[in-house]
Design a protein around this motif. Structure first.
Motif, PDB file in Angstrom:
ATOM      1  N   UNK A   1       1.550   2.505  -5.697  1.00  0.00           N
ATOM      2  CA  UNK A   1       2.893   2.091  -4.860  1.00  0.00           C
ATOM      3  C   UNK A   1       2.551   2.123  -3.208  1.00  0.00           C
ATOM      4  N   UNK A   2       1.207   1.711  -2.879  1.00  0.00           N
ATOM      5  CA  UNK A   2       0.781   1.624  -1.476  1.00  0.00           C
ATOM      6  C   UNK A   2       1.418   0.282  -0.892  1.00  0.00           C
ATOM      7  N   UNK A   3       2.271   0.174   0.049  1.00  0.00           N
ATOM      8  CA  UNK A   3       2.860  -0.869   0.493  1.00  0.00           C
ATOM      9  C   UNK A   3       2.997  -0.770   1.900  1.00  0.00           C
ATOM     10  N   UNK A   4       1.777  -1.124   2.774  1.00  0.00           N
ATOM     11  CA  UNK A   4       1.591  -0.799   4.441  1.00  0.00           C
ATOM     12  C   UNK A   4       1.508  -2.127   4.888  1.00  0.00           C
ATOM     13  N   UNK A   5       2.098  -2.182   6.104  1.00  0.00           N
ATOM     14  CA  UNK A   5       1.989  -3.275   6.954  1.00  0.00           C
ATOM     15  C   UNK A   5       1.060  -2.730   8.271  1.00  0.00           C
TER      16      UNK A   5
ATOM     17  N   UNK B   1      -4.392  10.882   1.916  1.00  0.00           N
ATOM     18  CA  UNK B   1      -3.659  12.030   1.217  1.00  0.00           C
ATOM     19  C   UNK B   1      -2.627  11.547   0.635  1.00  0.00           C
ATOM     20  N   UNK B   2      -1.566  10.882   1.450  1.00  0.00           N
ATOM     21  CA  UNK B   2      -0.101  10.462   0.997  1.00  0.00           C
ATOM     22  C   UNK B   2       0.219   9.022   1.872  1.00  0.00           C
ATOM     23  N   UNK B   3      -0.527   8.031   1.316  1.00  0.00           N
ATOM     24  CA  UNK B   3      -0.097   6.746   2.013  1.00  0.00           C
ATOM     25  C   UNK B   3       1.121   6.321   1.830  1.00  0.00           C
ATOM     26  N   UNK B   4       2.102   6.728   0.862  1.00  0.00           N
ATOM     27  CA  UNK B   4       3.285   5.997   0.597  1.00  0.00           C
ATOM     28  C   UNK B   4       4.298   6.562   1.528  1.00  0.00           C
TER      29      UNK B   4
END
Length: 406
Positions: free
Chosen positions: A161-165, A263-266
């Motif tokens: 569920x990682x979705x990073x810009x 640890x918590x990229x979300x």
């Protein structure tokens, strides 16, 4: 009334004013939806001027670079040819041994065509010359680097569920290329932060978030130590945030950011930061979703766009691998983003969907992400999936009925 994207067979027939076609890509476990409509050419989306286009075909500068760059460039050309994507490449050679004249020739080629696809160029630690990668971006005024790190189903990773810009200021900071030795053994390396560039990248990040339906922007800094330089950057981000009350804003010190990412990229959505921090964060985000071979990137300026892999050093390092072993995903996804930038939404969405289907549904993967396939096998599979989809789309344009694929 209909038109062909290219005269060669097999053409993709697309009707003008045709409503979007819903394409379902399925396997036994899941259904993914992609919406593919008629081709659109909207150059205002990125605030750029129209790109070179002659007789319905676009001209793009291709800079293969070094390492696996030449191999990847050849694969991209093959994909475009097989899928009849209306793009012609003007190839420009630029390597770490290139002269100043060759650099300026590359700059002029990108300025002429306004869009480029580029492999990485090595910058050796013991080479006294300035980085050609940095100088190319500075000469072209490519102030924003954007990397999208998003989890891909079927790729084994610790986090899902990682979705990073990641939006990185691309022209100053520690990459200002200003160093000198005052006296023997004492070196000053200048980090330049300006209000103009900081405000520009902050506003770009918030506009990007608003346009793409993102809800949060995080400014990454080290203002607790570099109170003037990073303090100015943070101040500009805070000022811009006041004009976007609908978007949540927070700030985070860069060392804590690195820990929070693993640890918590979300918790992250859009991230904006100065140059060096962006380089580091880009690589962390790539690692989170499976590695350097999966993440595409783009550098944007007022007049030009340059597409490349998201982690710029990986292409050269992979050169030590045997031929036909490197992961082509990042290069192909970068070319898909480039196609969409040209206004060819159908082709860009199709290429990205086919790439994700090969990785996730068909599980054809290279060694770096746990598979055993060669580069050529992955590329051939992507071409096959995309070409078959084109044929169904062609029939769909006649029947106007949704189809289930794969």
């Amino acid at each position: 009334m209909a038109f062909y994207l290219k005269h060669q067979m097999p053409p993709l027939l697309v009707a003008r004013n045709q409503p979007p076609v819903s394409i379902r890509i399925t396997n036994q476990n899941k259904i993914s939806r992609y919406f593919i409509g008629r081709q659109k050419r909207n150059y205002s989306a990125a605030g750029l001027q129209p790109v070179s286009c002659y007789g319905g075909r676009h001209v793009v500068t291709l800079i293969p670079g070094e390492g696996v760059g030449e191999e990847m460039a050849n694969h991209v050309e093959k994909i475009f040819d097989k899928l009849n994507i209306p793009v012609d490449f003007e190839k420009v050679e630029l390597t770490s041994s290139s002269t100043e004249e060759e650099l300026q020739n590359a700059v002029m080629a990108v300025q002429r065509n306004r869009v480029a696809l580029k492999g990485n160029i090595a910058t050796a630690v013991n080479d006294p010359r300035l980085s050609l990668n940095v100088r190319l971006r500075q000469n072209l005024g490519l102030f924003a680097n954007i990397v999208h790190g998003k989890s891909i189903p079927g790729i084994p990773t610790k986090h899902v569920g990682v979705d990073i810009i990641v939006i990185r200021e691309n022209t100053e900071g520690e990459y200002s290329l200003l160093e000198h030795e005052n006296i023997p053994g004492v070196v000053e390396s200048l980090k330049v932060i300006t209000r103009e560039k900081s405000y520009q990248i902050a506003k770009f990040a918030f506009l990007y978030a608003k346009k793409n339906g993102r809800r949060k922007v995080t400014a990454v800094h080290k203002a607790n130590i570099m109170k003037l330089g990073d303090g100015l950057f943070l101040e500009c981000c805070q000022e811009v945030a006041l004009g976007f009350p609908e978007i949540e804003f927070n700030s985070m010190i860069v060392d804590n950011t690195a820990m929070q990412l693993v640890a918590n990229p979300q918790q992250f959505d859009v991230m904006v930061m100065p140059n060096l921090y962006g380089n580091i964060v880009n690589n962390i985000v790539a690692g989170l979703i499976g590695g350097a071979g999966l993440v595409p990137g783009v550098n944007l300026g007022q007049h030009c766009a340059l597409y490349e892999v998201g982690t710029r050093g990986s292409a050269v390092h992979e050169a030590h691998e045997s031929a036909d072993q490197a992961n082509p995903t990042a290069y192909i996804l970068a070319s898909a983003l480039m196609i969409k930038h040209l206004g060819l939404d159908t082709d860009g969405t199709l290429l990205r969907a086919a790439t994700q289907s090969v990785l996730s549904d068909h599980r054809i993967q290279t060694r770096d992400i746990g598979g055993s396939a060669s580069t050529s096998q992955v590329v051939d599979a992507i071409v096959s999936v995309a070409w078959n989809t084109q044929q169904i789309l062609r029939n769909e344009s006649k029947q106007n009925k949704p189809q289930t694929l794969f």
